[in-house]
Design an enzyme around this catalytic site. Structure first.
Site, short mmCIF file in Angstrom:
data_model
loop_
_atom_site.label_atom_id
_atom_site.label_comp_id
_atom_site.label_asym_id
_atom_site.label_seq_id
_atom_site.Cartn_x
_atom_site.Cartn_y
_atom_site.Cartn_z
N CYS A 68 36.00 39.04 41.65
CA CYS A 68 34.89 38.86 40.72
C CYS A 68 34.18 37.54 41.03
O CYS A 68 33.04 37.34 40.63
CB CYS A 68 35.36 38.93 39.28
SG CYS A 68 36.68 37.80 38.93
C1 UN1 Z 1 39.34 38.09 40.00
O1 UN1 Z 1 38.72 38.46 41.00
O2 UN1 Z 1 39.36 38.80 38.96
O3 UN1 Z 1 39.25 32.36 41.82
C2 UN1 Z 1 40.18 36.86 39.94
C3 UN1 Z 1 39.60 33.33 42.46
C4 UN1 Z 1 40.98 33.89 42.22
C5 UN1 Z 1 41.00 34.83 41.06
C6 UN1 Z 1 39.98 35.92 41.09
N1 UN1 Z 1 41.86 32.77 41.98
O4 UN1 Z 1 38.88 33.86 43.29
#
Ligand code: UN1
Length: 551
Positions: free
Chosen positions: A316
Site C-alpha cells: 500500500c
Molecule cells: C502494507 O502494504 O499494507 O512500510 C504494509 C511498508 C511496510 C508495510 C506495508 N513496512 O512498506
C-alpha cells in the site's frame, strides 16, 4: 468417560500435528489440511466446503485446503471471543505481554520456515518475506514490554480529599481483516496491540494466505495464548469477511480493523459508523515521490525504482506518481529506465538476485491488468511493459519458466497529467506513472493532488525544500531522501484523505485504536462535593501598583 480422551480435546490446536493431504505438487512440497481455530479447537466449516491455496510462482503447487467458513462458523468464532473476553481482560497486562513476548521468540525460532512458507504462498522474495516476518517479531517485542506500561494517569481533582484516575480499558471483540501482501506483519500489527490491551479477536485470514495465517495462529497458541482469545476463520471473496462485518449490525463486534481497498474500507466504515463501533481502516495509496534537481540522482533513482517495483508494486506504500523536476527529467529517466530494463524477475525460491516475484495470486494479476488498461485509456504514454510475462513475451531479466506462475512485466507510463484517471487511481502492481513538474511548488501541488494520503517522499539536498515538503504534504508518512516504503514497526503507520480514517497502527499510537479511556473519581471526603460548584474560589486582589507608570 472411563479415562478415554474426549473427542473435543483431541482436536485441540496443540494436540494434533499437521495433517498432510495427497498431492501432486511438482516441487514435492506437502499439501496441508487447514482448519479454522475456534476456542482453541481445530474445526471445519459447518457445511464442509473448502478452498485451496496455490503458490503464485508455481500454480500447480497447492499449499493446502481450508474451510470456506459459513455465517455459523463466524458466529461460533464470535461467541468464543465473547466468552473468552472477561477472563482475558482480567489477566494482568504484564502477563498478556509475556505471552506476546513468547510469540516473538517462537517466531524467531521458526523464522526461516515461516519466511519460506510466506514466499511459497504469496510469491514475495525470500528477502522480503523475511522482512515481513521480522516486522511481526518486532511488533511482539515492542508490545511485550508495553504490557508492563499500558499507563493510565493520576489526575489532580479540583476538590479536596478526592482522587482522579484514568485507565485504558479493552473494547471487547475485535474483527480483524487483513490483505495478503504482508500476511505476517499486518495481522500482528493489529492483533498484538489488540490482545495486549485485553481484547479478544476473530481473525479472518486473507484468502490468498490461509496456510501462513494458520501457522501463525498455531504459534500464537503455542506461546500460551488461552483458547478463544484469537479465533481464526478462513474464507474467500465476500464470504466470511462479509459475515464478520455483518455481525457489527447484530451487535456482536466492538471493533473492526481492516487493511485493504478504499472501496471496501468505506463500506466497513459505514457499517461501523451506524453502529458507533470503532473502525481502524488502512486503505489504498497513490504515493507520490518528488525528485528535485539538488538531489543525489543515483540515490533518487534507486529509491524510486525500489518503491515502484519492489514487492512487484504490491504494497500500500508502493510508489504511485513519480514526479520529476523538468531540469533533471531526461537524466533521471535515462538512469531509471536502465534499471527497469535490467529488472530480474522470477521465483526467489529457485533463482538468486530476483527483485520481484509473481503477483500475490491470479486475482491480483487480473486486477493489475485492468489497471494497466486504465493507464492506456487515460492517454498516458506507455514506454515500457508488455502485460503478463509468458515464455514468448518476457523481459531479458526473467528467470525460469513463465508458464508456471503469474508474472508481470514492469510497466512505465510517462506524460501523465493531473486530469488523467491514472494519476488518481491506485494500481496494485509493478507500474509507475510519471509526471513532470515545473518547479518545487508545482511538484508539491502534484504530490497533494491525488485523493489519497498514505505515504510520500522527496529527494532533495535543499533543506528548505525538504522542510517545505514535510510541512506542505498531506500524508500520514513522508520519506526524505528515501523511498515511499519501509515504515518501521514502532512509528505510527496510516494515512489521511482516501487512505484511511485517521487511525494508526504500530508503536504506542495504536493503543488508542484498541482501548478506551476510563475516567474514575474517588471521593474520600465522606460527603457529596459538587464539581465546579463547591470549588473554592480565589479572588483576584486589587493591586496598588500602577503598571502604566513603568513605561
Ligand atoms: C502494507 O502494504 O499494507 O512500510 C504494509 C511498508 C511496510 C508495510 C506495508 N513496512 O512498506
Amino acid at each position: 468417560m472411563n479415562g478415554a480422551i474426549p473427542e473435543k480435546a483431541m482436536t485441540h490446536v496443540l494436540e494434533v500435528g499437521l495433517e498432510y493431504l495427497e498431492s501432486n505438487n511438482p516441487n514435492g512440497l506437502p499439501k496441508i489440511k487447514g482448519y479454522n481455530i475456534i476456542n482453541g479447537e481445530l474445526t471445519e466449516s459447518s457445511d464442509g466446503a473448502t478452498f485451496e491455496s496455490s503458490n503464485p510462482a508455481w500454480l500447480e503447487d497447492k499449499l493446502g485446503q481450508f474451510p470456506l467458513s459459513t455465517k455459523d462458523d463466524v458466529h461460533a468464532a464470535l461467541t468464543a471471543a465473547r466468552t473468552a473476553f472477561s477472563s482475558w481482560a482480567a489477566t494482568p497486562a504484564p502477563t498478556r505481554g509475556q505471552i506476546i513476548g513468547n510469540m516473538g521468540r517462537l517466531l524467531m525460532e521458526h523464522k526461516d520456515a515461516i519466511t519460506a512458507l510466506e514466499t511459497r504462498e504469496i510469491g514475495k522474495t525470500l528477502k522480503e518475506s523475511a522482512g515481513s516476518v521480522q516486522e511481526a517479531i518486532d511488533t511482539c517485542l515492542f508490545f511485550q514490554s508495553e504490557g508492563r506500561r499500558l499507563y493510565g494517569q493520576t489526575v489532580n481533582s479540583e476538590l479536596p480529599d478526592k482522587e482522579l484516575f484514568t485507565y485504558r480499558r479493552p473494547l471487547g471483540v475485535c474483527g480483524i481483516i487483513n490483505a495478503c501482501n504482508f500476511p505476517a506483519a499486518v495481522p500482528f500489527w493489529k492483533m498484538i496491540p489488540a490482545i495486549m490491551c485485553g481484547n479478544t479477536c476473530v481473525w479472518k485470514s486473507p484468502q490468498d494466505a490461509p496456510l501462513l495465517s494458520f501457522a501463525l495462529a498455531r504459534i500464537m497458541h503455542e506461546a500460551g495464548l488461552p483458547d478463544g482469545v484469537i479465533n481464526l476463520v478462513h474464507g474467500k471473496g465476500s464470504g466470511a469477511g462479509q459475515h464478520l462485518v455483518d455481525a457489527v449490525d447484530e451487535g456482536l463486534v466492538n471493533k473492526i480493523s481492516f487493511t485493504g481497498s478504499t472501496a471496501v474500507g468505506k463500506m466497513i466504515g459505514e457499517v461501523c459508523g451506524r453502529n458507533l463501533v470503532s473502525a481502524s481502516l488502512e486503505l489504498g495509496g497513490k504515493n507520490p515521490l518528488v525528485v528535485m534537481p539538488s538531489a543525489n540522482l543515483e540515490n533518487a533513482v534507486e529509491g524510486a525504482y525500489w518503491a515502484a517495483f519492489g514487492t512487484a508494486g504490491q504494497r500500500c506504500t508502493s510508489l504511485g506518481n513519480l514526479i520529476i523536476h523538468k531540469d533533471v527529467y531526461e537524466q533521471f529517466m535515462e538512469m531509471f529506465m536502465a534499471k527497469v530494463e535490467a529488472t530480474v524477475i522470477g521465483d526467489s525460491m529457485r533463482n538468486d538476485g530476483v527483485l520481484y516475484g509473481p503477483m500475490l495470486s491470479e486475482k491480483y494479476a487480473k486486477d493489475f491488468l485492468v489497471g494497466v488498461e486504465m493507464c492506456k485509456a487515460s492517454g498516458a504514454t506507455q514506454i515500457y511493459g508488455k502485460g503478463t510475462i509468458t515464455n514468448d513475451n518476457k523481459p531479458a531479466g526473467f528467470q525460469g519458466d513463465a508458464s508456471e506462475g503469474v508474472y508481470m512485466w514492469p510497466h512505465v507510463f510517462v506524460d501523465v497529467t493531473q486530469d488523467m484517471e491514472c494519476f488518481h487511481e491506485e494500481i496494485f502492481g509493478p507500474v509507475v506513472t510519471i509526471v513532470k513538474a515545473d518547479d518545487f511548488v508545482h511538484g508539491l501541488a502534484l504530490a497533494n493532488a491525488s485523493p489519497y494520503g498514505l505515504s510520500s517522499a522527496i529527494y532533495t539536498n535543499d533543506r528548505l525544500e525538504a522542510y517545505r515538503y514535510k510541512t506542505g504534504i498531506k500524508a500520514g508518512m513522508t520519506g526524505i531522501n528515501n523511498s515511499t516504503t519501509g515504515a518501521e514497526a514502532h512509528l505510527p503507520f496510516g494515512g489521511v484523505k482516501g487512505s484511511g480514517n485517521g487511525t494508526r497502527e504500530s508503536g504506542i499510537w495504536v493503543i488508542e485504536a484498541y482501548s478506551y479511556w476510563h475516567a474514575v473519581n474517588d471521593e474520600l471526603s465522606g460527603k457529596l462535593q459538587l464539581a465546579q460548584m463547591d470549588v473554592e474560589e480565589i479572588e483576584i486582589e486589587e493591586a496598588e501598583v500602577d503598571y502604566s507608570s513603568l513605561a
